[in-house]
Write an enzyme that holds these catalytic residues in place. Structure first.
Site, PDB file in Angstrom:
ATOM      1  N   ARG A  12      -0.490  -2.080   7.063  1.00 30.77           N
ATOM      2  CA  ARG A  12       0.607  -1.635   5.872  1.00 30.77           C
ATOM      3  C   ARG A  12      -0.098  -2.794   4.991  1.00 30.77           C
ATOM      4  O   ARG A  12      -0.915  -2.140   4.149  1.00 30.77           O
ATOM      5  CB  ARG A  12       1.460  -2.843   6.446  1.00 30.77           C
ATOM      6  CG  ARG A  12       2.450  -2.399   7.365  1.00 30.77           C
ATOM      7  CD  ARG A  12       3.348  -3.314   7.968  1.00 30.77           C
ATOM      8  NE  ARG A  12       5.183  -2.172   8.520  1.00 30.77           N
ATOM      9  CZ  ARG A  12       5.877  -2.866   9.746  1.00 30.77           C
ATOM     10  NH1 ARG A  12       6.042  -4.519   9.334  1.00 30.77           N
ATOM     11  NH2 ARG A  12       6.817  -2.222   9.951  1.00 30.77           N
ATOM     12  N   SER A  13       0.363  -3.526   4.100  1.00 33.21           N
ATOM     13  CA  SER A  13      -0.208  -4.504   2.655  1.00 33.21           C
ATOM     14  C   SER A  13      -1.621  -5.041   3.097  1.00 33.21           C
ATOM     15  O   SER A  13      -1.928  -4.968   2.008  1.00 33.21           O
ATOM     16  CB  SER A  13       0.516  -5.572   2.491  1.00 33.21           C
ATOM     17  OG  SER A  13       2.137  -5.564   1.777  1.00 33.21           O
ATOM     18  N   ALA A  14      -2.130  -5.109   4.075  1.00 29.51           N
ATOM     19  CA  ALA A  14      -3.378  -5.458   4.337  1.00 29.51           C
ATOM     20  C   ALA A  14      -4.401  -3.961   3.656  1.00 29.51           C
ATOM     21  O   ALA A  14      -5.722  -4.212   2.865  1.00 29.51           O
ATOM     22  CB  ALA A  14      -4.742  -4.684   5.884  1.00 29.51           C
ATOM     23  N   THR A  15      -3.293  -2.906   3.071  1.00 30.33           N
ATOM     24  CA  THR A  15      -4.156  -2.219   2.489  1.00 30.33           C
ATOM     25  C   THR A  15      -4.293  -2.352   1.106  1.00 30.33           C
ATOM     26  O   THR A  15      -4.929  -1.774   0.337  1.00 30.33           O
ATOM     27  CB  THR A  15      -2.878  -0.565   2.049  1.00 30.33           C
ATOM     28  OG1 THR A  15      -2.438   0.050   3.161  1.00 30.33           O
ATOM     29  CG2 THR A  15      -3.838   0.505   1.292  1.00 30.33           C
ATOM     30  N   LYS A  16      -3.641  -3.289   0.667  1.00 29.75           N
ATOM     31  CA  LYS A  16      -3.391  -4.134  -0.903  1.00 29.75           C
ATOM     32  C   LYS A  16      -5.177  -4.405  -0.904  1.00 29.75           C
ATOM     33  O   LYS A  16      -5.483  -4.579  -2.207  1.00 29.75           O
ATOM     34  CB  LYS A  16      -2.467  -4.757  -0.979  1.00 29.75           C
ATOM     35  CG  LYS A  16      -1.551  -4.885  -1.081  1.00 29.75           C
ATOM     36  CD  LYS A  16       0.307  -6.015  -1.339  1.00 29.75           C
ATOM     37  CE  LYS A  16       1.493  -5.256  -1.508  1.00 29.75           C
ATOM     38  NZ  LYS A  16       1.914  -4.596  -0.588  1.00 29.75           N
TER      39      LYS A  16
END
Length: 386
Positions: free
Chosen positions: A66-70
């Site tokens: 999820r937002s760890a991709t950011k």
């Protein structure tokens, strides 16, 4: 619970906390990895590869983060800046002329990274199929009027971060951001992480899903502030609209969604891949390539946004693409920078201690910025490294 892997001497508290995550915090399948000064000191995994299955998690099992991709996507823009290909202080429109409309003409590149661009929500949400089309996503955010004057305030760009960062990378390099990560980050440092999952890697990735939180006791007994509850329960709030920029929510187990390139939300990684990526930002990893110069590390962890977040409502702190240590998102120390994924995953680097951390799970909780399982592991890591 059978936990596999190893920890270096002195890091036994991390293993103990990892076991307790299964016993008391409801983990179904998870892995954690830690590097110190470029060498792996923790490599643990356990449970099942699928949240709803029985096959065991294996070394090298990957999950959507999820937002760890950011944090990975932000590193691309910072590396382009480091190479002299992107000016962080330039208007977004200098690279993407179509963006200069509807009051966004003065939006700077660094505003995008620090969640100050003012476009966390779309007036017309995109379907999952539309969201996966980079042309449609870019056109939607380019046409969107900002919710506040860009640069004057901050609010978490939960979904629109995909098209903002992805289009900037495409305009500057001519490549999509997933291909750039594969060629310039994951490949050179040997990190098992992907943005746009290749078909050849599908079998490594487990199924994810929601899991219930354990009954709150002691330190786990928390109660959201009324303003936070109100924001999440109001369909018209900026909070709900930001997270609903893709509607309906995508099926995160669908191969088509996993193959899409959405830098805000659908990266896939092993715990080792996430930790190794962050380790490579702050130093050489097993004698390999270091990605960030010391100056770029300071850009990543230097505060650019702080205070009440217009989307998350709580106080947040951001550097250029990184969440920073604070009450809403505790990291390893005030020197840390990284990014959580809603409901579970976390990756970070701590330049002062030389530590890099990665945690991935197949069971997603309701937490947005501070999952109790990742926090338990960080507390144990602090104990181990005193």
């Amino acid at each position: 619970m059978d936990v596999h892997g190893a920890v270096a001497e002195g890091y036994e508290p991390v293993r103990e906390a990892f076991v307790r995550n299964f016993e008391t915090l409801g983990d179904r399948g998870a892995a954690v990895a830690v590097y110190r000064d470029g060498h792996k000191v923790v490599d643990l995994w356990g449970g099942t590869r699928d949240v709803d299955g029985t096959a065991p998690w294996e070394q090298g099992t990957a999950q959507i983060v999820r937002s760890a991709t950011k944090g990975v996507a932000a590193a691309v823009l910072l590396l382009l800046h480091q190479r002299g290909e992107l000016d962080l202080d330039a208007p977004v429109g200098a690279y993407w002329p179509e963006y200069k409309t509807a009051g966004k003409e003065r939006t700077l590149v660094w505003h995008v990274l620090a969640h100050r661009a003012g476009v966390p929500a779309l007036d017309r949400p995109l379907s999952p199929a539309e969201a996966a089309d980079p042309d449609l996503g870019a056109a939607a955010v380019a046409a969107q009027a900002p919710a506040w004057e860009p640069g004057t305030d901050h609010g978490y760009h939960a979904q629109t971060y995909s098209w903002l960062t992805g289009e900037l990378v495409r305009r500057v390099t001519g490549r999509n951001v997933g291909a750039w990560i594969a060629d310039e980050i994951a490949g050179p440092v040997g990190a098992d992480l992907w943005l746009g999952l290749p078909e050849a890697q599908r079998a490594r990735v487990g199924r994810v899903g929601k899991i219930d939180a354990p009954a709150p006791t002691g330190a786990l007994r928390t109660k959201p502030k009324p303003a936070v509850t109100a924001a999440w329960t109001d369909p018209g709030s900026l909070t709900r609209r930001a997270f609903a920029a893709i509607t309906p929510l995508p099926d995160e187990n669908d191969p088509g969604y996993r193959a899409a390139v959405l830098p805000a939300s659908n990266g896939i990684a092993t715990a080792d891949g996430l930790a190794r990526f962050y380790a490579s930002l702050i130093g050489e990893v097993d004698g390999g390539k270091r990605l960030f110069t010391p100056e770029t590390v300071e850009l990543a962890r230097g505060e650019r946004s702080a205070g009440p977040d217009r989307v998350l409502v709580v106080h947040t702190r951001f550097g250029l693409g990184s969440m920073l240590h604070g009450a809403a998102s505790p990291l390893l120390s005030p020197a840390s920078f990284g990014h959580p994924g809603r409901g579970g995953a976390l990756g970070l680097a701590d330049p002062e201690s030389g530590l890099a951390f990665g945690y991935v799970t197949n069971g997603f909780r309701t937490s947005v910025t501070a999952d109790p399982r990742a926090q338990a592991l960080l507390r144990a890591l602090r104990t181990a490294t005193r």
